[in-house]
Design an enzyme around this catalytic site. Structure first.
Site, PDB file in Angstrom:
ATOM      1  N   ASN A   7       0.739  -1.187  -0.054  1.00  0.00           N
ATOM      2  CA  ASN A   7      -0.037  -0.182  -0.179  1.00  0.00           C
ATOM      3  C   ASN A   7       1.076   1.045   0.100  1.00  0.00           C
ATOM      4  O   ASN A   7       1.554   1.477   0.918  1.00  0.00           O
ATOM      5  CB  ASN A   7      -0.680  -0.094   1.297  1.00  0.00           C
ATOM      6  CG  ASN A   7      -2.110   0.931   1.465  1.00  0.00           C
ATOM      7  OD1 ASN A   7      -1.737   2.152   1.020  1.00  0.00           O
ATOM      8  ND2 ASN A   7      -3.003   0.841   1.608  1.00  0.00           N
ATOM      9  N   ARG A  18       4.324  18.622   0.764  1.00  0.00           N
ATOM     10  CA  ARG A  18       5.233  19.528   0.341  1.00  0.00           C
ATOM     11  C   ARG A  18       4.844  20.191  -0.841  1.00  0.00           C
ATOM     12  O   ARG A  18       5.365  21.094  -1.470  1.00  0.00           O
ATOM     13  CB  ARG A  18       6.504  19.384   0.264  1.00  0.00           C
ATOM     14  CG  ARG A  18       7.277  19.142   1.728  1.00  0.00           C
ATOM     15  CD  ARG A  18       7.536  20.532   2.464  1.00  0.00           C
ATOM     16  NE  ARG A  18       8.413  21.446   1.663  1.00  0.00           N
ATOM     17  CZ  ARG A  18       9.838  21.463   1.928  1.00  0.00           C
ATOM     18  NH1 ARG A  18      10.152  20.656   2.923  1.00  0.00           N
ATOM     19  NH2 ARG A  18      10.551  22.371   1.524  1.00  0.00           N
ATOM     20  N   HIS A  43      -5.494   3.651  -1.848  1.00  0.00           N
ATOM     21  CA  HIS A  43      -6.912   3.531  -1.105  1.00  0.00           C
ATOM     22  C   HIS A  43      -7.134   5.162  -1.401  1.00  0.00           C
ATOM     23  O   HIS A  43      -7.061   5.900  -0.199  1.00  0.00           O
ATOM     24  CB  HIS A  43      -6.752   3.393   0.436  1.00  0.00           C
ATOM     25  CG  HIS A  43      -8.071   3.333   0.979  1.00  0.00           C
ATOM     26  ND1 HIS A  43      -8.488   2.414   2.095  1.00  0.00           N
ATOM     27  CD2 HIS A  43      -9.267   3.842   0.906  1.00  0.00           C
ATOM     28  CE1 HIS A  43      -9.706   2.545   2.468  1.00  0.00           C
ATOM     29  NE2 HIS A  43     -10.171   3.647   1.972  1.00  0.00           N
ATOM     30  N   HIS A  50      -4.048  11.746   0.617  1.00  0.00           N
ATOM     31  CA  HIS A  50      -2.803  11.001   0.168  1.00  0.00           C
ATOM     32  C   HIS A  50      -2.856  10.564  -1.283  1.00  0.00           C
ATOM     33  O   HIS A  50      -2.508  11.362  -2.245  1.00  0.00           O
ATOM     34  CB  HIS A  50      -2.800   9.641   1.048  1.00  0.00           C
ATOM     35  CG  HIS A  50      -3.775   9.020   1.831  1.00  0.00           C
ATOM     36  ND1 HIS A  50      -4.851   8.597   0.843  1.00  0.00           N
ATOM     37  CD2 HIS A  50      -4.276   9.108   2.869  1.00  0.00           C
ATOM     38  CE1 HIS A  50      -5.549   7.861   1.616  1.00  0.00           C
ATOM     39  NE2 HIS A  50      -5.414   8.196   2.714  1.00  0.00           N
ATOM     40  N   GLU A  70      -8.814   0.290  -2.869  1.00  0.00           N
ATOM     41  CA  GLU A  70      -9.519  -0.060  -1.841  1.00  0.00           C
ATOM     42  C   GLU A  70     -10.401   1.295  -1.865  1.00  0.00           C
ATOM     43  O   GLU A  70      -9.990   2.436  -1.905  1.00  0.00           O
ATOM     44  CB  GLU A  70      -8.779  -0.086  -0.557  1.00  0.00           C
ATOM     45  CG  GLU A  70      -7.946  -1.512  -0.522  1.00  0.00           C
ATOM     46  CD  GLU A  70      -6.918  -1.522   0.721  1.00  0.00           C
ATOM     47  OE1 GLU A  70      -6.604  -2.654   1.065  1.00  0.00           O
ATOM     48  OE2 GLU A  70      -7.016  -0.476   1.225  1.00  0.00           O
ATOM     49  N   THR A 100      -7.960   6.327   8.988  1.00  0.00           N
ATOM     50  CA  THR A 100      -7.883   4.995   8.470  1.00  0.00           C
ATOM     51  C   THR A 100      -8.941   3.974   8.564  1.00  0.00           C
ATOM     52  O   THR A 100      -9.872   4.280   9.420  1.00  0.00           O
ATOM     53  CB  THR A 100      -6.452   4.327   9.289  1.00  0.00           C
ATOM     54  OG1 THR A 100      -6.065   3.225   8.500  1.00  0.00           O
ATOM     55  CG2 THR A 100      -6.530   3.911  10.602  1.00  0.00           C
ATOM     56  N   HIS A 190      -4.144  -4.855   7.658  1.00  0.00           N
ATOM     57  CA  HIS A 190      -4.244  -3.518   8.811  1.00  0.00           C
ATOM     58  C   HIS A 190      -3.309  -3.935   9.685  1.00  0.00           C
ATOM     59  O   HIS A 190      -3.626  -4.551  10.710  1.00  0.00           O
ATOM     60  CB  HIS A 190      -5.656  -3.364   8.987  1.00  0.00           C
ATOM     61  CG  HIS A 190      -5.993  -1.823   9.709  1.00  0.00           C
ATOM     62  ND1 HIS A 190      -6.302  -1.079   8.833  1.00  0.00           N
ATOM     63  CD2 HIS A 190      -5.736  -1.420  10.817  1.00  0.00           C
ATOM     64  CE1 HIS A 190      -6.251   0.144   9.567  1.00  0.00           C
ATOM     65  NE2 HIS A 190      -5.895  -0.074  10.864  1.00  0.00           N
ATOM     66  N   GLY A 213       1.071  -1.337   4.374  1.00  0.00           N
ATOM     67  CA  GLY A 213       1.328  -0.092   3.834  1.00  0.00           C
ATOM     68  C   GLY A 213       2.278   0.764   5.052  1.00  0.00           C
ATOM     69  O   GLY A 213       3.256   1.084   4.844  1.00  0.00           O
TER      70      GLY A 213
END
Length: 237
Positions: A7, A18, A43, A50, A70, A100, A190, A213
């Site tokens: 991930n 940034r 995801h 992100h 996902e 999350t 997870h 991830g």
């Protein structure tokens, strides 16, 4: 061997912090595949904090292994998946403001909705997976939706691994056994890490894939990305 899907959300988070394109998500994904990863997971969330929706489109062009997208199947997400056509879509019931993922689907309450969404993806040749807690009733409900796989939500296992791993793994063993009997493929993810992934893999029968991830990227800060990917592959043999 259980496959490793990396991930890359955290790489996108760092880039976005940034502006610009450092680190280069596409270059890092290509490197991760070169290091041996058998899949890439993203995801995207509605606020694109992100992974951005455009990242999904760009990654489809360069990923040479398996692309797993996902997310919560809101209309915008469904449209993206149908446009990109990844190898796999994993349906996760997270709220818009979730930091999350924090729970699996109630596959009984949401059965009709999930059946409709999964049917749409299946008709377009996309493998489907449902994020579920290690609960036999929820696994049974998942089997009735037409999904190809489940992804076991492993946070409870990870939290208890250091102190009561035998008790922590038991509901996952039972859920995986039932899933296999019902014809469902088994994924997991997870909070799996280098510390706990081998024990999980060695106790869960027919485990096809893990998606990792946060831990993998954190471990890479100390040990290096190439080393960490290969360390996971070794533990998943």
């Amino acid at each position: 061997m259980t496959k490793l899907s990396v991930n890359v959300n955290k790489i996108a988070t760092l880039r976005n912090s940034r502006g610009g394109n450092v680190p280069d998500l596409l270059k890092m994904v290509a490197d991760i595949e070169e290091f041996g990863s058998q899949g890439i997971t993203i995801h995207p969330r509605p606020d694109e904090r992100h992974i951005r929706y455009q990242d999904a489109r760009d990654l489809k062009k360069i990923v040479t292994t398996e692309l797993n997208i996902e997310g919560n199947p809101i209309p915008k997400f469904i449209d993206l998946v149908l446009e990109v056509k990844p190898t796999q879509v994993t349906l996760v019931p997270d709220s818009v403001d979730a930091i999350t993922s924090n729970a699996g689907w109630d596959t009984i309450k949401n059965r009709d909705f999930l059946k409709e969404v999964i049917s749409t993806f299946s008709e377009n040749g996309i493998r489907t997976s449902i994020f579920v807690d290690p609960d036999n009733q929820m696994v049974g409900g998942a089997a009735e939706t037409g999904a190809d796989r489940i992804e076991l939500y492993t946070e409870s296992y990870a939290k208890s691994y250091a102190t009561t791993r035998k008790n922590a793994i038991e509901p996952f063993v039972n859920a995986a056994d039932l899933a296999h009997k019902l014809g469902l493929g088994i994924n997991a993810g997870h909070d799996l890490s280098l510390e706990n992934v081998a024990y999980f893999k060695n106790n869960i029968g027919h485990l096809l894939e893990v998606s990792i991830g946060h831990a993998l990227i954190c471990e890479s800060l100390y040990l290096g990305l190439e080393n960490v990917v290969r360390m996971y592959l070794n533990k998943l043999k």
